[in-house]
Design a protein around this motif. Structure first.
Motif: not given
Length: 278
Positions: A157-160, A175-181, A128-131, A81-82
């Protein structure tokens, strides 16, 4: 004579009906079409009132509190899921039913088994990518479920998390998040951020952060870009210099690359300029 008159009268009436009315089959068809049109019109009326809070008879009503992993013949996992939606809380009747369920040992075992199956199918650990933006977390059940999901995002890694009215995630670790909005939330301090040791791009625009206290906690991270637009701290004197001073490795602030004037020159010792007379 009377019988003959009655027969003629009946015959005449039948003849008249046949002349002025359609056949029985066509009449039934007409009634059926009329009923269908009325039913469609009634359904449209019901559906059109669904937004006004009036109960509707939409088929989806039976799925109001149903999560995707409870749908039969479904093998979709959370990691696929995204933009999942944290569902609204169950009704008071459903909560009461759950409490009654937990009182029986056999049903308790079934409930535990279902929880484990749900856990495996959700599989948030592999996301790994979740909004998870715009969740409208107004119900305590939603908040609890939302935090439960966040605690399981060990590989994201990418979380909105935009516009969720979030106040404090300091107890959370990504621990693995590189992009956080986290734009458009209710953060007031950097101390309320989750632990993000691998963060590279952090966006906190449209919050209520009024001080740079706690910003140095990001010094040991590989943070390259930071967005603090439309926060009260943006109006502090020497705002950019202070941010780059706290974060020497930062390359971009509020969408603008680091400029020469953003780096404070080394302070000169005033005593070295004094002339000593002996």
């Amino acid at each position: 004579m009377d019988q003959q008159d009655m027969s003629e009268s009946s015959s005449g009436q039948n003849t008249s009906d046949q002349e002025t009315c359609p056949s029985n089959s066509s009449h039934s068809s007409y009634l059926s079409e009329t009923h269908t049109l009325w039913a469609l019109s009634r359904n449209r009326t019901l559906y059109s009132h669904s937004d006004s809070g009036i109960s509707s008879l939409l088929p989806s009503d039976s799925f109001k509190y149903l999560t995707w992993h409870k749908v039969e013949q479904n093998d979709i996992q959370g990691s696929q899921l995204r933009c999942p939606r944290v569902r609204e809380g169950p009704s008071a009747e459903e909560l009461l039913f759950r409490e009654e369920e937990c009182t029986l040992p056999s049903q308790k075992r079934v409930l535990e088994k279902n929880k484990w199956e749900t856990w495996l199918q959700e599989n948030w650990e592999d996301c790994t990518n979740l909004n998870l933006s715009f969740q409208d977390l107004g119900d305590p059940y939603q908040v609890e479920n939302f935090n439960r999901i966040l605690r399981r995002l060990i590989r994201v890694e990418t979380l909105w998390l935009v516009d969720n009215s979030l106040v404090d995630l300091s107890a959370l670790r990504l621990p693995s998040c590189r992009v956080l909005n986290m734009n458009k939330n209710h953060l007031t301090s950097f101390k309320q951020l989750p632990k993000i040791p691998q963060i590279q791009h952090l966006s906190l625009a449209d919050n209520h952060i009024d001080t740079l206290t706690g910003l140095s906690s990001l010094r040991c991270t590989p943070l390259e870009s930071l967005v603090l637009k439309r926060n009260p701290c943006e109006f502090h004197q020497n705002y950019r210099k202070r941010v780059f001073s706290c974060l020497p490795n930062l390359k971009m602030l509020d969408g603008i690359l680091k400029l020469p004037e953003d780096t404070s020159p080394p302070e000169t010792n005033i005593f070295s300029k004094l002339c000593i007379v002996s």
